[in-house]
Design a protein around this motif. Structure first.
Motif, PDB file in Angstrom:
ATOM      1  N   HIS A  77       0.779  -1.157   0.086  1.00  0.00           N
ATOM      2  CA  HIS A  77       0.100   0.429  -0.307  1.00  0.00           C
ATOM      3  C   HIS A  77       0.826   1.720   0.205  1.00  0.00           C
ATOM      4  N   PRO A  78       2.221   1.264   1.109  1.00  0.00           N
ATOM      5  CA  PRO A  78       2.911   2.491   0.990  1.00  0.00           C
ATOM      6  C   PRO A  78       3.271   2.580  -0.677  1.00  0.00           C
ATOM      7  N   ASP A  80       2.051   1.905  -3.217  1.00  0.00           N
ATOM      8  CA  ASP A  80       0.472   2.449  -4.147  1.00  0.00           C
ATOM      9  C   ASP A  80       0.870   3.465  -3.397  1.00  0.00           C
ATOM     10  N   SER A  81       0.282   4.236  -2.226  1.00  0.00           N
ATOM     11  CA  SER A  81       0.013   5.271  -2.453  1.00  0.00           C
ATOM     12  C   SER A  81       0.260   6.427  -2.825  1.00  0.00           C
ATOM     13  N   GLU A  84      -0.232   7.099  -6.736  1.00  0.00           N
ATOM     14  CA  GLU A  84      -1.193   7.524  -7.303  1.00  0.00           C
ATOM     15  C   GLU A  84      -0.361   9.045  -6.191  1.00  0.00           C
TER      16      GLU A  84
END
Length: 207
Positions: A77-78, A80-81, A84
Motif C-alpha cells: 500500500h505505501p 501504491d500511495s 497515486e
C-alpha cells in the motif's frame, strides 16, 4: 413453482411491503459497479435475506488465499500511495479534458448518500434479493425472502424524475443499466436483471 406463480407471489409480497399500494411494475436489480460502496455504518442488514444480505462465506481455502492477498496488498500500500500521488496531477488533467457528457456517464451516483438516489444506492448494496417495485403512489426497493418481504427504501412516485437507459453500457433483453433520476437532482445507476426493463423505461421517461 411456475413463472406465473412466482410473479404473482412476488407481486403480493411487494404490495404488502408497500403498505397496500397497487404494484404496477416489478424489476429485479443489483448494485452497479460505478456506484461507490456506502459507508459501513450505513450498509443494510436485511432480516429476510440469507446471511443478512451479505455475500455467503467462501470455503476455508478461499478465505486463506484472500487473507494472503489482503496482507500483500497491505504491504504494498505505501508504494501504491506514492504512485497515486505522482499520478494525481495527470489524472486530474485527464478528468478536466474529458467532455461533460463523458463525466456524466461515468458518475454512477450523484447527490450524496443523504439524497433520494443515495438512499437507493445504500438499499441496493446487498448480495441478492432486491426488487424495485413501482406502485401507483410509491416507488420502493424491496428485499424479497422465501416467505416475506422487507421494505428497504421508498419515495413518493412524484419524486422520481424518470428512468434513463444508460445506452453507453452493454444491454440486451435480459439486463441493462438504468439510471434513476429524482426531483432533488440526484441520480443512481442500478443493474436491471430479467426481461421487463424496457417497459419500466417507457413508463417513467425522464422529464
Amino acid at each position: 413453482m411456475t413463472t406465473a406463480r412466482t410473479d404473482a407471489t412476488l407481486r403480493e409480497l411487494a404490495t404488502t411491503a408497500l403498505q397496500g399500494d397497487r404494484v404496477v411494475h416489478l424489476q429485479r436489480v443489483v448494485s452497479h459497479y460505478r456506484v461507490p460502496r456506502p459507508p459501513r455504518r450505513r450498509r443494510p442488514r436485511p432480516a429476510v435475506l440469507p446471511h443478512g444480505g451479505r455475500r455467503p462465506k467462501p470455503p476455508f481455502g478461499i478465505r486463506v488465499r484472500d487473507r494472503l492477498i489482503d496482507f500483500l496488498l497491505w504491504f504494498l500500500h505505501p508504494f501504491d500511495s506514492l504512485g497515486e500521488l505522482i499520478l494525481m496531477p495527470f489524472r486530474a488533467l485527464f478528468w478536466l479534458c474529458r467532455s461533460k457528457e463523458k463525466r456524466r456517464r461515468d458518475k454512477g451516483l450523484n447527490g450524496g448518500w443523504d439524497s433520494a438516489a443515495g438512499g437507493l444506492a445504500i438499499a441496493v448494496h446487498v448480495w441478492s434479493g432486491c426488487v424495485l417495485a413501482v406502485g401507483e403512489r410509491l416507488v420502493g426497493l424491496v428485499y424479497v425472502g422465501e416467505r416475506e418481504a422487507e421494505l428497504a427504501w421508498t419515495v413518493p412516485r412524484e419524486e422520481v424524475a424518470g428512468v434513463e437507459l444508460a445506452d453507453w453500457d452493454t444491454h440486451d433483453e435480459q439486463q441493462a443499466t438504468l439510471r434513476w433520476h429524482f426531483r432533488d437532482g440526484s441520480w443512481c445507476d442500478v443493474q436491471a436483471r430479467d426481461a421487463g426493463w424496457k417497459s419500466l423505461v417507457d413508463a417513467l421517461p425522464v422529464r
